[in-house]
Design a protein around this motif. Sequence first.
Motif, PDB file in Angstrom:
ATOM      1  N   TRP A 218     -63.991   3.606 -21.818  1.00 23.92           N
ATOM      2  CA  TRP A 218     -64.991   2.657 -21.329  1.00 23.92           C
ATOM      3  C   TRP A 218     -65.282   2.888 -19.855  1.00 23.92           C
ATOM      4  O   TRP A 218     -66.421   2.940 -19.428  1.00 23.92           O
ATOM      5  CB  TRP A 218     -64.514   1.214 -21.538  1.00 23.92           C
ATOM      6  CG  TRP A 218     -65.463   0.189 -20.966  1.00 23.92           C
ATOM      7  CD1 TRP A 218     -66.700  -0.129 -21.445  1.00 23.92           C
ATOM      8  CD2 TRP A 218     -65.247  -0.628 -19.806  1.00 23.92           C
ATOM      9  NE1 TRP A 218     -67.276  -1.102 -20.654  1.00 23.92           N
ATOM     10  CE2 TRP A 218     -66.405  -1.427 -19.635  1.00 23.92           C
ATOM     11  CE3 TRP A 218     -64.190  -0.770 -18.898  1.00 23.92           C
ATOM     12  CZ2 TRP A 218     -66.545  -2.344 -18.603  1.00 23.92           C
ATOM     13  CZ3 TRP A 218     -64.316  -1.681 -17.860  1.00 23.92           C
ATOM     14  CH2 TRP A 218     -65.483  -2.462 -17.720  1.00 23.92           C
ATOM     15  N   LYS A 219     -64.258   3.068 -19.067  1.00 25.25           N
ATOM     16  CA  LYS A 219     -64.417   3.330 -17.646  1.00 25.25           C
ATOM     17  C   LYS A 219     -63.206   4.117 -17.154  1.00 25.25           C
ATOM     18  O   LYS A 219     -62.091   3.885 -17.607  1.00 25.25           O
ATOM     19  CB  LYS A 219     -64.546   2.030 -16.862  1.00 25.25           C
ATOM     20  CG  LYS A 219     -64.794   2.213 -15.360  1.00 25.25           C
ATOM     21  CD  LYS A 219     -65.325   0.947 -14.724  1.00 25.25           C
ATOM     22  CE  LYS A 219     -66.784   0.716 -15.099  1.00 25.25           C
ATOM     23  NZ  LYS A 219     -67.393  -0.401 -14.344  1.00 25.25           N
ATOM     24  N   SER A 220     -63.452   5.040 -16.229  1.00 23.36           N
ATOM     25  CA  SER A 220     -62.337   5.791 -15.654  1.00 23.36           C
ATOM     26  C   SER A 220     -62.540   5.938 -14.159  1.00 23.36           C
ATOM     27  O   SER A 220     -63.648   5.804 -13.635  1.00 23.36           O
ATOM     28  CB  SER A 220     -62.205   7.170 -16.302  1.00 23.36           C
ATOM     29  OG  SER A 220     -63.323   7.988 -15.993  1.00 23.36           O
ATOM     30  N   GLU A 221     -61.448   6.232 -13.484  1.00 23.47           N
ATOM     31  CA  GLU A 221     -61.474   6.410 -12.037  1.00 23.47           C
ATOM     32  C   GLU A 221     -60.664   7.651 -11.692  1.00 23.47           C
ATOM     33  O   GLU A 221     -59.571   7.858 -12.217  1.00 23.47           O
ATOM     34  CB  GLU A 221     -60.877   5.175 -11.338  1.00 23.47           C
ATOM     35  CG  GLU A 221     -60.995   5.204  -9.828  1.00 23.47           C
ATOM     36  CD  GLU A 221     -60.481   3.927  -9.180  1.00 23.47           C
ATOM     37  OE1 GLU A 221     -60.185   3.984  -7.959  1.00 23.47           O
ATOM     38  OE2 GLU A 221     -60.360   2.901  -9.875  1.00 23.47           O
ATOM     39  N   LEU A 246     -58.620  -1.511 -12.687  1.00 25.99           N
ATOM     40  CA  LEU A 246     -59.124  -1.407 -14.057  1.00 25.99           C
ATOM     41  C   LEU A 246     -58.760  -2.646 -14.879  1.00 25.99           C
ATOM     42  O   LEU A 246     -59.541  -3.097 -15.726  1.00 25.99           O
ATOM     43  CB  LEU A 246     -58.575  -0.141 -14.723  1.00 25.99           C
ATOM     44  CG  LEU A 246     -59.200   1.179 -14.265  1.00 25.99           C
ATOM     45  CD1 LEU A 246     -58.393   2.358 -14.784  1.00 25.99           C
ATOM     46  CD2 LEU A 246     -60.652   1.285 -14.731  1.00 25.99           C
ATOM     47  N   GLN A 249     -61.263  -5.279 -13.969  1.00 23.55           N
ATOM     48  CA  GLN A 249     -62.569  -4.994 -14.568  1.00 23.55           C
ATOM     49  C   GLN A 249     -62.565  -5.261 -16.069  1.00 23.55           C
ATOM     50  O   GLN A 249     -63.537  -5.798 -16.619  1.00 23.55           O
ATOM     51  CB  GLN A 249     -62.954  -3.539 -14.305  1.00 23.55           C
ATOM     52  CG  GLN A 249     -63.253  -3.231 -12.843  1.00 23.55           C
ATOM     53  CD  GLN A 249     -63.610  -1.776 -12.642  1.00 23.55           C
ATOM     54  OE1 GLN A 249     -64.605  -1.282 -13.167  1.00 23.55           O
ATOM     55  NE2 GLN A 249     -62.790  -1.066 -11.870  1.00 23.55           N
ATOM     56  N   GLU A 253     -64.722  -8.081 -18.129  1.00 24.72           N
ATOM     57  CA  GLU A 253     -65.622  -7.677 -19.207  1.00 24.72           C
ATOM     58  C   GLU A 253     -65.300  -8.398 -20.515  1.00 24.72           C
ATOM     59  O   GLU A 253     -66.071  -8.358 -21.464  1.00 24.72           O
ATOM     60  CB  GLU A 253     -65.519  -6.154 -19.400  1.00 24.72           C
ATOM     61  CG  GLU A 253     -66.556  -5.534 -20.312  1.00 24.72           C
ATOM     62  CD  GLU A 253     -67.968  -5.565 -19.714  1.00 24.72           C
ATOM     63  OE1 GLU A 253     -68.925  -5.403 -20.499  1.00 24.72           O
ATOM     64  OE2 GLU A 253     -68.097  -5.730 -18.481  1.00 24.72           O
TER      65      GLU A 253
END
Length: 371
Positions: A218-221, A246, A249, A253
Amino acid sequence: MATDELVATTGIAQHGAIRLPSVDVDSFNLEIKDEDGFLGDRASKGAFRAILDHWRKPLRKTGEDPFGDEPSEKISKKVLDDMLVGDDTEASAVVHSAIEEFAQELAYVTQRFLKTKAWAKTERIVVGGGFRDSRLGELAIARADIILKSEDFKIDMVPVRAHPDEAGLIGALHLAPSWIFEAHDTILAVDIGGTNIRCGLVETRWKKAKDLSKAAVWKSELWRHADDEPTREGAVKRLIKMLKGLITQGEDEGFKLAPFIGIACPGVINNDGSIEKGAQNLPGNWESSKFNLPASLIEGIPEIGGHDTAILMHNDGVVQGLSEVPFMQDVERWGVLTIGTGLGNARFTNRRKDSGNGKDRDSTENGKKKG
Protein backbone atom coordinates in the motif's frame (compact mmCIF):
# COMPACT_ATOMS: atom_id res chain seq x y z
CA MET A 1 19.64 -7.72 24.91
CA ALA A 2 18.15 -10.78 26.60
CA THR A 3 17.10 -13.45 24.13
CA ASP A 4 14.59 -14.95 26.60
CA GLU A 5 12.68 -11.69 26.62
CA LEU A 6 12.50 -11.66 22.83
CA VAL A 7 11.17 -15.20 22.53
CA ALA A 8 8.52 -14.55 25.17
CA THR A 9 7.40 -11.40 23.36
CA THR A 10 7.41 -12.86 19.84
CA GLY A 11 5.71 -16.14 20.64
CA ILE A 12 5.05 -17.16 17.01
CA ALA A 13 8.12 -18.88 15.61
CA GLN A 14 11.89 -18.71 15.52
CA HIS A 15 13.85 -16.37 13.30
CA GLY A 16 15.56 -17.90 10.27
CA ALA A 17 13.34 -20.99 10.54
CA ILE A 18 13.62 -23.75 7.95
CA ARG A 19 9.95 -24.67 8.43
CA LEU A 20 7.57 -21.88 7.46
CA PRO A 21 3.76 -21.90 7.13
CA SER A 22 3.73 -22.79 3.41
CA VAL A 23 7.21 -24.12 2.63
CA ASP A 24 10.26 -25.85 4.03
CA VAL A 25 13.45 -23.87 3.39
CA ASP A 26 15.85 -26.57 2.17
CA SER A 27 18.78 -24.20 1.77
CA PHE A 28 19.59 -20.50 1.84
CA ASN A 29 22.66 -18.32 1.56
CA LEU A 30 24.51 -21.30 0.05
CA GLU A 31 28.13 -20.39 -0.70
CA ILE A 32 29.98 -22.33 -3.40
CA LYS A 33 33.62 -21.58 -4.10
CA ASP A 34 35.94 -22.25 -7.00
CA GLU A 35 39.57 -21.28 -7.59
CA ASP A 36 38.55 -17.63 -8.18
CA GLY A 37 36.44 -17.23 -5.03
CA PHE A 38 32.72 -17.30 -4.40
CA LEU A 39 30.86 -18.61 -7.42
CA GLY A 40 27.91 -16.26 -6.89
CA ASP A 41 30.17 -13.28 -7.61
CA ARG A 42 30.24 -14.38 -11.26
CA ALA A 43 26.51 -13.62 -11.56
CA SER A 44 26.21 -10.38 -9.60
CA LYS A 45 25.48 -6.79 -10.64
CA GLY A 46 29.18 -6.05 -10.43
CA ALA A 47 29.97 -9.01 -12.68
CA PHE A 48 27.64 -7.69 -15.38
CA ARG A 49 29.29 -4.25 -15.23
CA ALA A 50 32.73 -5.86 -15.53
CA ILE A 51 31.56 -7.84 -18.57
CA LEU A 52 30.11 -4.67 -20.13
CA ASP A 53 33.44 -2.92 -19.59
CA HIS A 54 35.26 -5.82 -21.24
CA TRP A 55 33.17 -5.44 -24.42
CA ARG A 56 33.75 -1.67 -24.47
CA LYS A 57 37.55 -1.97 -24.42
CA PRO A 58 38.08 -2.77 -28.13
CA LEU A 59 36.01 0.27 -29.09
CA ARG A 60 37.87 2.51 -26.64
CA LYS A 61 41.14 1.78 -28.43
CA THR A 62 39.76 3.22 -31.66
CA GLY A 63 37.98 6.10 -29.91
CA GLU A 64 34.57 4.77 -30.97
CA ASP A 65 33.10 3.76 -27.60
CA PRO A 66 29.38 4.71 -27.89
CA PHE A 67 29.27 5.31 -24.13
CA GLY A 68 32.12 7.82 -24.20
CA ASP A 69 34.10 8.24 -20.98
CA GLU A 70 31.26 7.18 -18.67
CA PRO A 71 32.44 4.38 -16.30
CA SER A 72 30.51 1.15 -16.89
CA GLU A 73 29.30 1.00 -13.27
CA LYS A 74 27.75 4.48 -13.63
CA ILE A 75 25.63 3.77 -16.71
CA SER A 76 22.00 3.38 -15.64
CA LYS A 77 19.91 0.32 -16.52
CA LYS A 78 17.49 2.64 -18.37
CA VAL A 79 20.27 3.93 -20.63
CA LEU A 80 21.36 0.36 -21.36
CA ASP A 81 17.75 -0.66 -22.06
CA ASP A 82 17.39 2.25 -24.48
CA MET A 83 20.62 1.25 -26.21
CA LEU A 84 19.19 -2.22 -26.87
CA VAL A 85 16.52 -0.84 -29.19
CA GLY A 86 18.21 2.41 -30.27
CA ASP A 87 19.55 3.40 -33.68
CA ASP A 88 23.19 3.00 -32.64
CA THR A 89 23.80 -0.58 -33.77
CA GLU A 90 27.31 -0.71 -32.32
CA ALA A 91 26.08 0.34 -28.88
CA SER A 92 23.24 -2.19 -29.12
CA ALA A 93 25.74 -4.89 -30.09
CA VAL A 94 27.92 -4.09 -27.07
CA VAL A 95 24.96 -4.44 -24.68
CA HIS A 96 23.76 -7.64 -26.38
CA SER A 97 27.27 -9.10 -26.11
CA ALA A 98 27.38 -8.29 -22.40
CA ILE A 99 23.93 -9.84 -21.87
CA GLU A 100 24.96 -13.02 -23.67
CA GLU A 101 28.18 -13.44 -21.67
CA PHE A 102 26.41 -12.71 -18.39
CA ALA A 103 23.65 -15.21 -19.26
CA GLN A 104 26.34 -17.85 -19.84
CA GLU A 105 27.78 -17.09 -16.38
CA LEU A 106 24.32 -17.16 -14.76
CA ALA A 107 23.56 -20.50 -16.41
CA TYR A 108 26.91 -21.94 -15.27
CA VAL A 109 26.42 -20.79 -11.67
CA THR A 110 22.86 -22.15 -11.70
CA GLN A 111 24.11 -25.53 -12.92
CA ARG A 112 26.53 -25.66 -10.01
CA PHE A 113 23.69 -24.96 -7.59
CA LEU A 114 21.52 -27.64 -9.20
CA LYS A 115 24.29 -30.21 -8.76
CA THR A 116 24.36 -29.73 -4.99
CA LYS A 117 22.36 -32.02 -2.72
CA ALA A 118 20.34 -29.09 -1.35
CA TRP A 119 19.15 -28.04 -4.83
CA ALA A 120 18.55 -31.53 -6.25
CA LYS A 121 15.30 -32.02 -8.20
CA THR A 122 14.57 -28.29 -8.40
CA GLU A 123 11.83 -27.73 -10.98
CA ARG A 124 11.70 -23.93 -11.27
CA ILE A 125 13.87 -20.96 -10.35
CA VAL A 126 12.61 -17.41 -9.98
CA VAL A 127 15.13 -14.62 -10.38
CA GLY A 128 14.82 -11.38 -8.45
CA GLY A 129 17.05 -8.57 -7.26
CA GLY A 130 17.56 -5.14 -8.77
CA PHE A 131 19.12 -6.47 -11.99
CA ARG A 132 15.86 -8.20 -12.88
CA ASP A 133 14.13 -4.78 -13.02
CA SER A 134 15.32 -4.01 -16.57
CA ARG A 135 14.90 -5.26 -20.10
CA LEU A 136 18.53 -6.38 -20.16
CA GLY A 137 17.94 -8.35 -16.95
CA GLU A 138 14.87 -10.06 -18.39
CA LEU A 139 16.79 -10.96 -21.55
CA ALA A 140 19.69 -12.38 -19.52
CA ILE A 141 17.27 -14.52 -17.48
CA ALA A 142 15.47 -15.77 -20.61
CA ARG A 143 18.76 -16.56 -22.32
CA ALA A 144 20.07 -18.44 -19.25
CA ASP A 145 16.83 -20.43 -19.25
CA ILE A 146 17.41 -21.45 -22.88
CA ILE A 147 21.04 -22.40 -22.16
CA LEU A 148 19.99 -24.62 -19.25
CA LYS A 149 17.33 -26.35 -21.36
CA SER A 150 19.82 -26.87 -24.20
CA GLU A 151 22.06 -28.71 -21.75
CA ASP A 152 19.22 -31.01 -20.68
CA PHE A 153 18.42 -29.39 -17.35
CA LYS A 154 14.68 -29.87 -16.82
CA ILE A 155 14.17 -26.50 -15.22
CA ASP A 156 12.27 -23.27 -15.84
CA MET A 157 13.95 -19.96 -15.02
CA VAL A 158 11.60 -16.98 -14.78
CA PRO A 159 11.71 -13.39 -13.44
CA VAL A 160 10.05 -12.75 -10.07
CA ARG A 161 6.51 -11.43 -10.65
CA ALA A 162 6.47 -8.59 -8.13
CA HIS A 163 8.66 -5.56 -8.62
CA PRO A 164 12.01 -6.39 -6.93
CA ASP A 165 11.55 -3.38 -4.63
CA GLU A 166 8.27 -4.86 -3.40
CA ALA A 167 8.91 -8.62 -3.50
CA GLY A 168 10.96 -8.47 -0.29
CA LEU A 169 8.05 -6.74 1.46
CA ILE A 170 5.26 -8.95 0.08
CA GLY A 171 7.24 -12.08 0.92
CA ALA A 172 7.17 -11.11 4.61
CA LEU A 173 3.49 -12.12 4.66
CA HIS A 174 4.58 -15.74 4.27
CA LEU A 175 6.60 -15.59 7.48
CA ALA A 176 3.39 -15.12 9.46
CA PRO A 177 0.91 -17.87 10.41
CA SER A 178 -2.40 -17.57 8.54
CA TRP A 179 -4.51 -16.94 11.67
CA ILE A 180 -3.01 -13.45 11.79
CA PHE A 181 -4.86 -12.56 8.59
CA GLU A 182 -8.31 -13.43 9.91
CA ALA A 183 -8.54 -10.30 12.07
CA HIS A 184 -6.05 -8.00 10.29
CA ASP A 185 -5.70 -6.71 6.74
CA THR A 186 -2.16 -5.29 6.74
CA ILE A 187 1.29 -5.98 8.16
CA LEU A 188 4.52 -4.04 8.46
CA ALA A 189 7.46 -5.32 6.43
CA VAL A 190 11.13 -4.33 6.30
CA ASP A 191 13.64 -5.12 3.54
CA ILE A 192 17.23 -4.38 4.59
CA GLY A 193 19.99 -4.16 1.99
CA GLY A 194 23.60 -3.09 1.78
CA THR A 195 22.57 0.24 0.23
CA ASN A 196 18.93 0.81 1.19
CA ILE A 197 16.42 0.06 3.91
CA ARG A 198 12.83 -0.12 2.71
CA CYS A 199 9.77 -0.28 4.97
CA GLY A 200 6.26 -0.94 3.77
CA LEU A 201 2.67 -1.40 4.76
CA VAL A 202 1.51 -4.55 2.96
CA GLU A 203 -2.16 -5.26 2.29
CA THR A 204 -2.95 -8.97 2.62
CA ARG A 205 -6.19 -8.80 0.56
CA TRP A 206 -6.79 -12.15 2.20
CA LYS A 207 -10.55 -12.01 1.67
CA LYS A 208 -9.99 -11.81 -2.09
CA ALA A 209 -7.38 -14.56 -2.15
CA LYS A 210 -6.49 -16.70 0.83
CA ASP A 211 -3.28 -17.79 -0.88
CA LEU A 212 -2.12 -14.13 -0.67
CA SER A 213 -1.75 -13.93 -4.45
CA LYS A 214 -3.50 -10.54 -4.44
CA ALA A 215 -1.28 -9.02 -1.74
CA ALA A 216 0.17 -5.61 -2.54
CA VAL A 217 2.30 -2.87 -1.00
CA TRP A 218 0.00 0.00 0.00
CA LYS A 219 2.79 2.41 0.88
CA SER A 220 6.54 2.14 1.31
CA GLU A 221 9.38 4.36 2.42
CA LEU A 222 12.99 4.13 1.29
CA TRP A 223 16.11 5.26 3.10
CA ARG A 224 19.42 5.09 1.25
CA HIS A 225 21.58 4.55 4.31
CA ALA A 226 24.75 4.15 2.26
CA ASP A 227 24.67 7.89 1.55
CA ASP A 228 24.33 8.84 5.23
CA GLU A 229 26.80 6.26 6.63
CA PRO A 230 25.01 6.04 10.00
CA THR A 231 26.12 4.10 13.06
CA ARG A 232 24.32 0.83 13.76
CA GLU A 233 22.34 2.46 16.56
CA GLY A 234 21.52 5.40 14.28
CA ALA A 235 20.22 3.00 11.64
CA VAL A 236 17.96 1.25 14.17
CA LYS A 237 16.56 4.59 15.38
CA ARG A 238 15.81 5.67 11.81
CA LEU A 239 14.14 2.31 11.11
CA ILE A 240 11.92 2.63 14.19
CA LYS A 241 10.95 6.15 13.13
CA MET A 242 10.02 4.91 9.63
CA LEU A 243 7.90 2.09 11.05
CA LYS A 244 6.10 4.37 13.51
CA GLY A 245 5.29 6.72 10.64
CA LEU A 246 3.75 3.87 8.65
CA ILE A 247 1.76 2.72 11.69
CA THR A 248 0.26 6.20 12.03
CA GLN A 249 -0.56 6.37 8.32
CA GLY A 250 -2.14 2.93 8.38
CA GLU A 251 -4.29 3.75 11.39
CA ASP A 252 -5.37 7.04 9.81
CA GLU A 253 -6.38 5.13 6.68
CA GLY A 254 -8.48 2.75 8.78
CA PHE A 255 -6.45 -0.40 8.20
CA LYS A 256 -6.60 -3.22 10.75
CA LEU A 257 -2.85 -3.46 11.23
CA ALA A 258 -1.52 -6.74 12.59
CA PRO A 259 0.87 -6.53 15.59
CA PHE A 260 3.49 -8.17 13.37
CA ILE A 261 6.67 -7.03 11.61
CA GLY A 262 8.36 -9.25 9.02
CA ILE A 263 12.00 -8.49 8.27
CA ALA A 264 14.20 -9.48 5.32
CA CYS A 265 17.90 -9.11 6.15
CA PRO A 266 21.13 -10.24 4.47
CA GLY A 267 23.09 -13.10 5.98
CA VAL A 268 22.53 -16.26 7.96
CA ILE A 269 19.88 -15.52 10.57
CA ASN A 270 20.09 -17.43 13.86
CA ASN A 271 16.89 -18.55 15.59
CA ASP A 272 17.37 -15.97 18.36
CA GLY A 273 17.43 -13.11 15.84
CA SER A 274 21.19 -12.56 15.80
CA ILE A 275 23.10 -12.64 12.52
CA GLU A 276 25.79 -15.29 12.15
CA LYS A 277 27.47 -13.96 8.99
CA GLY A 278 26.80 -12.17 5.72
CA ALA A 279 25.85 -8.73 7.07
CA GLN A 280 29.16 -7.05 6.30
CA ASN A 281 27.58 -4.43 4.01
CA LEU A 282 25.20 -3.11 6.69
CA PRO A 283 26.00 0.03 8.76
CA GLY A 284 28.08 -0.95 11.77
CA ASN A 285 28.67 -4.45 13.11
CA TRP A 286 25.39 -6.36 12.78
CA GLU A 287 27.10 -9.70 13.40
CA SER A 288 28.00 -8.85 17.00
CA SER A 289 26.68 -11.25 19.64
CA LYS A 290 25.59 -8.14 21.57
CA PHE A 291 23.27 -6.94 18.77
CA ASN A 292 19.79 -8.26 18.09
CA LEU A 293 17.67 -6.28 15.64
CA PRO A 294 14.26 -7.85 16.45
CA ALA A 295 14.82 -7.24 20.18
CA SER A 296 15.89 -3.64 19.49
CA LEU A 297 12.76 -3.02 17.42
CA ILE A 298 10.49 -4.47 20.11
CA GLU A 299 12.05 -2.05 22.58
CA GLY A 300 11.14 0.81 20.25
CA ILE A 301 7.73 -0.55 19.19
CA PRO A 302 6.51 -2.78 22.06
CA GLU A 303 2.86 -2.67 20.93
CA ILE A 304 0.86 -2.22 17.74
CA GLY A 305 -2.85 -1.55 18.11
CA GLY A 306 -2.80 -2.42 21.81
CA HIS A 307 -1.24 -5.87 21.25
CA ASP A 308 2.31 -7.07 21.90
CA THR A 309 4.46 -6.71 18.80
CA ALA A 310 5.63 -9.96 17.19
CA ILE A 311 8.66 -9.89 14.90
CA LEU A 312 10.09 -12.52 12.58
CA MET A 313 13.31 -12.06 10.60
CA HIS A 314 14.71 -14.19 7.80
CA ASN A 315 17.33 -14.02 5.07
CA ASP A 316 16.49 -11.47 2.36
CA GLY A 317 16.78 -14.01 -0.48
CA VAL A 318 14.36 -16.31 1.32
CA VAL A 319 11.82 -13.51 1.89
CA GLN A 320 11.99 -12.27 -1.69
CA GLY A 321 11.43 -15.82 -2.86
CA LEU A 322 8.43 -16.22 -0.55
CA SER A 323 6.55 -13.60 -2.58
CA GLU A 324 6.25 -16.32 -5.24
CA VAL A 325 4.65 -18.96 -2.99
CA PRO A 326 1.10 -18.57 -4.44
CA PHE A 327 2.42 -19.03 -7.99
CA MET A 328 4.60 -22.08 -7.29
CA GLN A 329 1.83 -24.50 -6.35
CA ASP A 330 2.14 -26.46 -9.62
CA VAL A 331 5.65 -27.62 -8.66
CA GLU A 332 7.04 -29.23 -5.53
CA ARG A 333 10.62 -27.98 -5.35
CA TRP A 334 11.68 -24.52 -6.46
CA GLY A 335 14.33 -21.92 -5.79
CA VAL A 336 15.13 -18.23 -5.98
CA LEU A 337 18.24 -16.37 -7.09
CA THR A 338 18.53 -12.65 -6.37
CA ILE A 339 21.04 -10.73 -8.49
CA GLY A 340 22.39 -7.83 -6.48
CA THR A 341 25.68 -6.99 -4.77
CA GLY A 342 26.10 -10.75 -4.56
CA LEU A 343 23.91 -13.65 -5.63
CA GLY A 344 21.27 -14.37 -2.99
CA ASN A 345 19.78 -17.83 -3.10
CA ALA A 346 17.24 -20.12 -1.45
CA ARG A 347 15.61 -23.45 -2.26
CA PHE A 348 12.09 -24.40 -1.10
CA THR A 349 9.85 -27.44 -0.93
CA ASN A 350 6.13 -26.72 -0.84
CA ARG A 351 4.22 -28.10 2.13
CA ARG A 352 1.15 -29.92 0.84
CA LYS A 353 -2.26 -29.85 2.53
CA ASP A 354 -3.57 -33.15 1.13
CA SER A 355 -3.37 -35.21 4.33
CA GLY A 356 -4.39 -32.44 6.68
CA ASN A 357 -0.75 -31.60 7.32
CA GLY A 358 -0.63 -28.41 5.30
CA LYS A 359 -0.19 -24.74 6.06
CA ASP A 360 0.84 -23.88 9.60
CA ARG A 361 1.59 -27.47 10.70
CA ASP A 362 4.60 -27.34 13.00
CA SER A 363 5.32 -23.84 11.72
CA THR A 364 7.17 -22.99 14.91
CA GLU A 365 9.68 -25.79 14.32
CA ASN A 366 13.13 -24.71 13.26
CA GLY A 367 15.54 -27.64 13.12
CA LYS A 368 19.11 -27.44 11.93
CA LYS A 369 20.00 -24.50 9.72
CA LYS A 370 20.98 -25.48 6.20
CA GLY A 371 22.25 -22.13 4.93
